[in-house]
Design an enzyme around this catalytic site. Sequence first.
Site, PDB file in Angstrom:
ATOM      1  N   PRO A   2       0.968  -1.183   0.112  1.00  0.00           N
ATOM      2  CA  PRO A   2      -0.524   0.014   0.095  1.00  0.00           C
ATOM      3  C   PRO A   2       0.739   1.261   0.266  1.00  0.00           C
ATOM      4  O   PRO A   2       1.879   0.871   0.897  1.00  0.00           O
ATOM      5  CB  PRO A   2      -0.666   0.017   0.992  1.00  0.00           C
ATOM      6  CG  PRO A   2      -1.071  -1.456   1.275  1.00  0.00           C
ATOM      7  CD  PRO A   2       0.593  -2.559   1.336  1.00  0.00           C
ATOM      8  N   GLU A   3       0.347   1.981  -0.775  1.00  0.00           N
ATOM      9  CA  GLU A   3       1.582   2.986  -0.753  1.00  0.00           C
ATOM     10  C   GLU A   3       0.013   4.535  -0.152  1.00  0.00           C
ATOM     11  O   GLU A   3      -0.672   4.438   0.943  1.00  0.00           O
ATOM     12  CB  GLU A   3       1.257   4.219  -2.212  1.00  0.00           C
ATOM     13  CG  GLU A   3       1.819   2.898  -3.042  1.00  0.00           C
ATOM     14  CD  GLU A   3       2.556   3.643  -4.416  1.00  0.00           C
ATOM     15  OE1 GLU A   3       2.202   5.198  -4.416  1.00  0.00           O
ATOM     16  OE2 GLU A   3       2.881   2.889  -5.354  1.00  0.00           O
ATOM     17  N   HIS A 104      -4.933 -15.551   9.751  1.00  0.00           N
ATOM     18  CA  HIS A 104      -4.067 -14.459   9.674  1.00  0.00           C
ATOM     19  C   HIS A 104      -4.939 -13.336  10.384  1.00  0.00           C
ATOM     20  O   HIS A 104      -3.703 -12.290  10.395  1.00  0.00           O
ATOM     21  CB  HIS A 104      -4.224 -14.127   8.119  1.00  0.00           C
ATOM     22  CG  HIS A 104      -4.322 -15.651   7.427  1.00  0.00           C
ATOM     23  ND1 HIS A 104      -2.611 -16.028   7.909  1.00  0.00           N
ATOM     24  CD2 HIS A 104      -4.517 -16.095   6.277  1.00  0.00           C
ATOM     25  CE1 HIS A 104      -3.239 -17.079   6.450  1.00  0.00           C
ATOM     26  NE2 HIS A 104      -3.548 -17.368   6.132  1.00  0.00           N
ATOM     27  N   ARG A 126       0.931 -12.843   5.002  1.00  0.00           N
ATOM     28  CA  ARG A 126       2.111 -13.066   4.344  1.00  0.00           C
ATOM     29  C   ARG A 126       3.092 -12.629   5.832  1.00  0.00           C
ATOM     30  O   ARG A 126       3.993 -12.574   5.804  1.00  0.00           O
ATOM     31  CB  ARG A 126       2.190 -11.655   3.386  1.00  0.00           C
ATOM     32  CG  ARG A 126       1.900 -12.385   1.662  1.00  0.00           C
ATOM     33  CD  ARG A 126       1.977 -11.565   0.545  1.00  0.00           C
ATOM     34  NE  ARG A 126       1.156 -11.769  -0.040  1.00  0.00           N
ATOM     35  CZ  ARG A 126       1.389 -11.082  -1.715  1.00  0.00           C
ATOM     36  NH1 ARG A 126       2.370 -10.651  -2.048  1.00  0.00           N
ATOM     37  NH2 ARG A 126       0.370 -11.093  -2.497  1.00  0.00           N
ATOM     38  N   LYS A 169      22.277  16.126  -9.871  1.00  0.00           N
ATOM     39  CA  LYS A 169      21.804  15.097  -9.479  1.00  0.00           C
ATOM     40  C   LYS A 169      21.777  14.010 -11.136  1.00  0.00           C
ATOM     41  O   LYS A 169      21.097  14.222 -11.624  1.00  0.00           O
ATOM     42  CB  LYS A 169      21.004  14.123  -8.592  1.00  0.00           C
ATOM     43  CG  LYS A 169      20.837  14.467  -7.227  1.00  0.00           C
ATOM     44  CD  LYS A 169      20.020  14.016  -6.212  1.00  0.00           C
ATOM     45  CE  LYS A 169      20.125  13.691  -4.523  1.00  0.00           C
ATOM     46  NZ  LYS A 169      19.307  13.009  -3.905  1.00  0.00           N
TER      47      LYS A 169
END
Length: 296
Positions: A2-3, A104, A126, A169
Amino acid sequence: MPELPEVETVRRGLAPTMEGARIARLELRRKDLRFPFPDDLETRATGREIVALGRRAKYLLIDLDDGTTIISHLGMSGSFRIETGPVSDQPGDFHHPRSKDEKHDHAIFHLEGPTGISRVIYNDPRRFGFMDMARRSELELSPFLFGLGPEPTGNALSAAYLADRFMGKAQPLKSALLDQKNIAGLGNIYVCEALWRAHLSPTRAASTIVTKTGKPTKQMDLLVASIRDVIADAIKAGGSSLRDHIQTDGSLGYFQHSFSVYDRESLPCRTPNCGGTVARIVQAGRSTFYCPTCQK
């Protein structure tokens, strides 16, 4: 994983149940997830009131009334589920449904609060997520939060700030945007989408949108605006339903239906009058989606 928009969606979904509630008991059903739980997490959290739910980058922050904060990361498959009696709600939004398999369920917040008696359950098949605890006054010293850049929605993110970070950069622009020390919380999906909106190639050097004197170019101004807009749009849509992300009420997010480039390889570019086709390349082991025609 997830972001930022997905974690913010989860935070907003949990807040009405958790803020102002007392943790009657924190139940940990195993000793570890990605990392071991703090030894005294159950003891220190039990009996405490949750004064606020916050977020820093991709981390959920549960502020307690004794000045401590539980830091939670969802990892690849973590989700929170709210249960009140026989009803189960799951906040967040993801393409592949999140698990509700009780085997879970690894951490359960038994709450007494404004909405009555409830349970907020952390489920993670997971086990790449984790929970830690730190003093609120020392959060920025946490190994998980230390050195993070400004939030993409905050006032600290500006074209002048990024120009200073990117000056000189040669690093590809996409890699520079994914660096959490430059901007906190940006991930692969939203960087691809922001670069498309700004018509910038993910492969160009980061320094090419900075003047020789270190000032932001118009391209930098557009990029910062695009980052803000794509994050705001994703939060409004409830996040992107990718992999395992799901809201606390069990519904799925809809921003993935608005993707302009992400996961649209070989499809027409959505830039008006572009005529290009979305391409996929690999950068640092991750898929990048962009339009070679209009992103320069």
